[in-house]
Design a protein around this motif. Structure first.
Motif, mmCIF file in Angstrom:
data_model
loop_
_atom_site.group_PDB
_atom_site.id
_atom_site.type_symbol
_atom_site.label_atom_id
_atom_site.label_comp_id
_atom_site.label_asym_id
_atom_site.label_seq_id
_atom_site.Cartn_x
_atom_site.Cartn_y
_atom_site.Cartn_z
ATOM 1 N N ASP A 89 21.377 6.414 29.634
ATOM 2 C CA ASP A 89 21.073 5.255 28.802
ATOM 3 C C ASP A 89 20.195 5.635 27.602
ATOM 4 N N THR A 90 19.753 6.872 27.563
ATOM 5 C CA THR A 90 18.925 7.338 26.446
ATOM 6 C C THR A 90 19.712 7.229 25.144
ATOM 7 N N ALA A 91 19.135 6.524 24.169
ATOM 8 C CA ALA A 91 19.825 6.266 22.898
ATOM 9 C C ALA A 91 18.894 5.486 21.981
ATOM 10 N N VAL A 92 19.328 5.361 20.747
ATOM 11 C CA VAL A 92 18.694 4.412 19.836
ATOM 12 C C VAL A 92 19.443 3.090 19.983
ATOM 13 N N TYR A 93 18.707 2.041 20.259
ATOM 14 C CA TYR A 93 19.292 0.716 20.457
ATOM 15 C C TYR A 93 19.093 -0.112 19.187
ATOM 16 N N TYR A 94 20.199 -0.713 18.731
ATOM 17 C CA TYR A 94 20.198 -1.478 17.492
ATOM 18 C C TYR A 94 20.464 -2.954 17.771
ATOM 19 N N CYS A 95 19.632 -3.778 17.223
ATOM 20 C CA CYS A 95 19.875 -5.220 17.234
ATOM 21 C C CYS A 95 20.965 -5.523 16.212
ATOM 22 N N TYR A 96 21.785 -6.494 16.518
ATOM 23 C CA TYR A 96 22.943 -6.819 15.677
ATOM 24 C C TYR A 96 23.091 -8.327 15.592
ATOM 25 N N ALA A 97 23.463 -8.812 14.415
ATOM 26 C CA ALA A 97 23.700 -10.248 14.247
ATOM 27 C C ALA A 97 24.783 -10.468 13.203
ATOM 28 N N VAL A 98 25.510 -11.539 13.378
ATOM 29 C CA VAL A 98 26.575 -11.905 12.451
ATOM 30 C C VAL A 98 26.280 -13.289 11.887
ATOM 31 N N GLN A 99 26.375 -13.392 10.585
ATOM 32 C CA GLN A 99 26.145 -14.676 9.932
ATOM 33 C C GLN A 99 27.066 -14.760 8.731
ATOM 34 N N SER A 100 27.832 -15.816 8.674
ATOM 35 C CA SER A 100 28.757 -16.032 7.549
ATOM 36 C C SER A 100 29.618 -14.791 7.298
ATOM 37 N N PHE A 101 30.111 -14.216 8.388
ATOM 38 C CA PHE A 101 31.010 -13.066 8.335
ATOM 39 C C PHE A 101 30.348 -11.796 7.800
ATOM 40 N N ARG A 102 29.039 -11.778 7.749
ATOM 41 C CA ARG A 102 28.309 -10.576 7.354
ATOM 42 C C ARG A 102 27.589 -10.018 8.585
ATOM 43 N N ASN A 103 27.627 -8.686 8.693
ATOM 44 C CA ASN A 103 26.966 -8.017 9.798
ATOM 45 C C ASN A 103 25.574 -7.552 9.385
ATOM 46 N N TYR A 104 24.616 -7.743 10.273
ATOM 47 C CA TYR A 104 23.252 -7.300 10.030
ATOM 48 C C TYR A 104 22.798 -6.411 11.187
ATOM 49 N N TRP A 105 22.022 -5.385 10.832
ATOM 50 C CA TRP A 105 21.535 -4.427 11.835
ATOM 51 C C TRP A 105 20.026 -4.271 11.726
ATOM 52 N N GLY A 106 19.401 -4.079 12.874
ATOM 53 C CA GLY A 106 18.003 -3.715 12.881
ATOM 54 C C GLY A 106 17.849 -2.225 12.585
ATOM 55 N N GLN A 107 16.615 -1.780 12.525
ATOM 56 C CA GLN A 107 16.348 -0.380 12.187
ATOM 57 C C GLN A 107 16.520 0.539 13.395
ATOM 58 N N GLY A 108 16.604 -0.022 14.563
ATOM 59 C CA GLY A 108 16.796 0.759 15.779
ATOM 60 C C GLY A 108 15.492 1.039 16.501
ATOM 61 N N THR A 109 15.568 1.067 17.822
ATOM 62 C CA THR A 109 14.410 1.400 18.640
ATOM 63 C C THR A 109 14.836 2.423 19.701
ATOM 64 N N GLN A 110 14.042 3.462 19.861
ATOM 65 C CA GLN A 110 14.403 4.550 20.768
ATOM 66 C C GLN A 110 14.102 4.174 22.218
ATOM 67 N N VAL A 111 15.082 4.407 23.065
ATOM 68 C CA VAL A 111 14.907 4.275 24.511
ATOM 69 C C VAL A 111 15.185 5.644 25.127
ATOM 70 N N THR A 112 14.227 6.175 25.851
ATOM 71 C CA THR A 112 14.383 7.468 26.495
ATOM 72 C C THR A 112 14.147 7.315 27.993
ATOM 73 N N VAL A 113 15.129 7.742 28.780
ATOM 74 C CA VAL A 113 15.033 7.638 30.235
ATOM 75 C C VAL A 113 14.953 9.048 30.802
ATOM 76 N N SER A 114 13.856 9.358 31.468
ATOM 77 C CA SER A 114 13.671 10.692 32.030
ATOM 78 C C SER A 114 14.169 10.735 33.474
ATOM 79 N N SER A 115 14.664 11.899 33.848
ATOM 80 C CA SER A 115 15.208 12.057 35.210
ATOM 81 C C SER A 115 14.133 12.488 36.197
#
Length: 115
Positions: A89-115
């Motif tokens: 699951d380790t990845a950069v997670y991006y928030c996403y939203a759609v409004q009036s047929f336009r896509n918007y993205w957040g800047q991303g937040t890092q999630v790191t899962v250690s074993s």
């Protein structure tokens, strides 16, 4: 100008939980959908979960049974509760939203899962 701001990423051990949050600013209108995508190093961006203003919430295969999305498309807020996290699951997670047929993205937040 719509802006999405995420919070809640970090480092967690396998089996642990994290909660990601995202809020939109600069918008006067509702969104048709809010959700989360993620991108691991060397891989394509993939859907985690998507919540439309009406209809069924969609989860990516990797999220089913472990992650839960909640949100308010009127206000442009979305939360992702992640349980039973795995190293893959380790990845950069991006928030996403759609409004009036336009896509918007957040800047991303890092999630790191250690074993």
């Amino acid at each position: 100008q719509v802006r999405l701001v995420e919070s809640g990423g970090g480092l967690v051990q396998a089996g642990g939980s994290l909660r990601l949050s995202c809020a939109a600013s600069g918008s006067r209108f509702s969104f048709s959908a809010v959700g989360w995508y993620r991108q691991a190093p060397g891989k394509q961006r993939e859907l985690v979960a998507l919540k439309p203003s009406s209809g069924t919430t969609t989860y990516g295969d990797s999220a089913k049974g472990r992650f839960t999305i909640s949100g308010d498309t009127t206000r442009g807020t979305v939360t992702l509760q992640m349980n039973s996290l795995k190293p893959e699951d380790t990845a950069v997670y991006y928030c996403y939203a759609v409004q009036s047929f336009r896509n918007y993205w957040g800047q991303g937040t890092q999630v790191t899962v250690s074993s």
